[in-house]
Structure formats: C-alpha cells, structure tokens
Design an enzyme around this catalytic site. Sequence first.
Site, PDB file in Angstrom:
ATOM      1  N   LYS A  32      -6.249  -5.760   9.844  1.00 28.75           N
ATOM      2  CA  LYS A  32      -6.310  -5.423   8.419  1.00 28.75           C
ATOM      3  C   LYS A  32      -5.198  -6.123   7.658  1.00 28.75           C
ATOM      4  O   LYS A  32      -4.051  -6.166   8.116  1.00 28.75           O
ATOM      5  CB  LYS A  32      -6.197  -3.903   8.264  1.00 28.75           C
ATOM      6  N   SER A 109     -10.541   2.484   3.808  1.00 29.91           N
ATOM      7  CA  SER A 109     -10.162   1.182   3.287  1.00 29.91           C
ATOM      8  C   SER A 109     -10.134   0.082   4.341  1.00 29.91           C
ATOM      9  O   SER A 109     -10.002  -1.093   4.015  1.00 29.91           O
ATOM     10  CB  SER A 109      -8.792   1.271   2.619  1.00 29.91           C
ATOM     11  N   SER A 133      -9.256   6.271   6.344  1.00 28.34           N
ATOM     12  CA  SER A 133      -9.609   4.859   6.214  1.00 28.34           C
ATOM     13  C   SER A 133      -9.986   4.162   7.508  1.00 28.34           C
ATOM     14  O   SER A 133     -10.391   3.001   7.488  1.00 28.34           O
ATOM     15  CB  SER A 133      -8.459   4.099   5.545  1.00 28.34           C
TER      16      SER A 133
END
Length: 386
Positions: A32, A109, A133
């Site tokens: 990420k 996310s 997330s």
Amino acid sequence: MRDPWNAFVPYPDADVRHAAIGPLSGLRLAVKDLFDVAGYPTAAGNATVLAASGIKTSMAPLVQTLLDAGACFVGKTNTDELAYSLIGGNIHFGMPINPRDPQLIPGGSSSGSAVAVAAGLADIGLGTDTSGSIRLPAAVNGLIGWRPTHGSLDNRALRPLAPSFDVPGFMTRSLEPMATVMSAVGMPTANDRPSSILIPEDIFATIDDAVADEMIASLRSADMPIRRTDTIASFSLADLALAFITILQREAWESNKTLFERSPEAIAPDIAARLLSGSRLDDEEVREARRIAALFSRQIDRLLCENVIVALPTLAMSPPSRDAEPESFAAFRSACIKLLCLSGLSGCPQLAFPIINCARNASLSLFGTRGTDRMLVKVAQQLTAE
C-alpha cells in the site's frame, strides 16, 4: 506488469532486492502506498503529498522484514485518499476494479492491495487497517484479511491516520500463506485451542437473517464448543461507533492538519469535510469517547480472558455498486463501522475469511484477545476444512 484493474500506482520501476530464500520465497508482495519503499515516493493517495514526497531512500522496517523473508516486491498499490475511507475511490488516481464483481466497489482504504491479490497480481497484500481498511476490502474481494493485535507490528515509515487505531496488516487468497506471513513477521505461535466460540445475538441480529443462518451453520460444523450470548459489552453498537468515529476524526485531523491548512483544495471534498469535522470536535467529546473506549476494552478483556473467541459478521450489509450515489456510500460506511470498530476500540486482532460454499459470498470474522492472532488462523482453518 499489465494492470487492467488499476491496483498499482504507475510509478517507474526501481530495484527492490529480496532474500533469495526464506519462508516467503516465491510469494509476490504488493505494498500500500502508505509505506516507504526505497526508490519510490509515498503519496498516500494524494497528489500534493506525492509532489512533496521525493524518492525515499530507506525502507519501512516491516517491508524490509518481508523482503528479508524472501517476498518479491511487485509494486505500490492505490489507496483511498489519506487512507480515510472504506469505499476504494480516489479522485486523483481512480477507483481500482473489483475482480470478483467489477460492478461493485473494491472497498478501502487498502483497495489496491486487495485488488492486486484478488486479481492474482500478488500473493501478499500489505495494507493498513484503521476502521476496517483491510477487513472490509478483504470481505468484498473474497480474501483473507488480518487486522493484527494493535502495536504488534512495526509501523515506522508508515504515514499515520489515527494512531490509536492504525495497524499494518495483510490480505491473502487463502489461509496457508497468511499463517506463513504471521510467522515471518514474528507473531507468537498458537498452541491452544479456544475454550469456546461466542456468538453475540445482538450483532448477528443486525445482518440479513439468511446470511446469519449460514454463518452460524458454518460455525457449528467445526468440532469445537459454540456458545451464544446476548451481547459482548454494556454499550450499544451505535454508542461504540460514535466513540470510535470521534477519536478517529480528531486524530485524522491532527495527522493531516498541516496538509489541510496549506492545500485544502488538494483534498477531495468528502475527505476534507471529515477532516474539518475532526477540527471542530470539543475536547470534552473526545475525552468521553476515550473513556468509553477504555471501558469497552476492559469489558472485552474480561470476556476473552478464558481463551474465548468471538465470531462476527465482517460486513453489516452488501457492498454498493461503484457508481452508487454518495448517500449509499455513506450508509454502507456507517453501517459497517458499527461492526468494524470493535477491534479498533479494544486493540484485539480480527481475522476475516470467506465462508466456503456460501451462496451469498459472505465473510465471517474471528475476534480474539490480544496476542491470539495465530490461534485465529488455526480456528479458521478448522472452520473452512472441506
């Protein structure tokens, strides 16, 4: 690498070396874009942060641990802006496409990491989980999602959102590589079986009856004691969610105050609105929210002290379509946070995984006391054994 799913940020390739042999050898790692990776910028899903980032010269320690264990880095992945959403959209870099159902949101996310794993472009998706997330996109994309015990993994060189709740975590397509990842990052072994699995009636009553029945049937299929309880805490889910959101908004504002004050126009309107809400919170509201969080954490400690695991639905409702109205996104986020906030408030680990042969593609979660992360995997393996 061809990426029709918009999972990866299209940075120029840099040489990221990894150990030739190790427990994660042969496994591809997607990271990420909140973690620093030497040779790459860190944008956190925001164009202004990207412009100011520069190329990083050092590696986030957790990423280095994975590389030293033999994982092969394949790229940095898209994230909701500032990691502050559960939907998967981003006005700067676009919304990744859910490989399981392209009509649905990918969840966020950690959207890009989830999509990279679900699409077969990576074997390990490194993400973060503040309000769900990792667990939410794992559920939406049919993956295993692990939110670790708070504070158990190294979070240096990771851009914060709300430090009281932020944890690095992982997604995989099956339980076996997840168990290997847990070992590689130093989680203690699990020799115990849970004394029982607890089914909270009030929580299962909030989801679709047919889905709840399938989840409970799945739990009963395993050879371990199942117990029912009316509730797991003295607080309502709504009160816990409100306390969680209050702390989250205050800390998200503190983490992003400088960016907001310098470049408010560089942040998507919905993200900016939530940041602004955090700036306007009264100190007494925040103190009361922290008091509720502390009391809830103590209640969970008492509940789980005898090696009990709690079973939970991962999601409160089905995910909306990617072209849904903002009101649908807000309703989905609000409903899901009522379930996803429990791990954040307590600091306990949670493991989400799909139920085998479930017609509704439902995701079940196991929630245990701090430090029982690997036991959750062992129990999930029993629950999903054919």
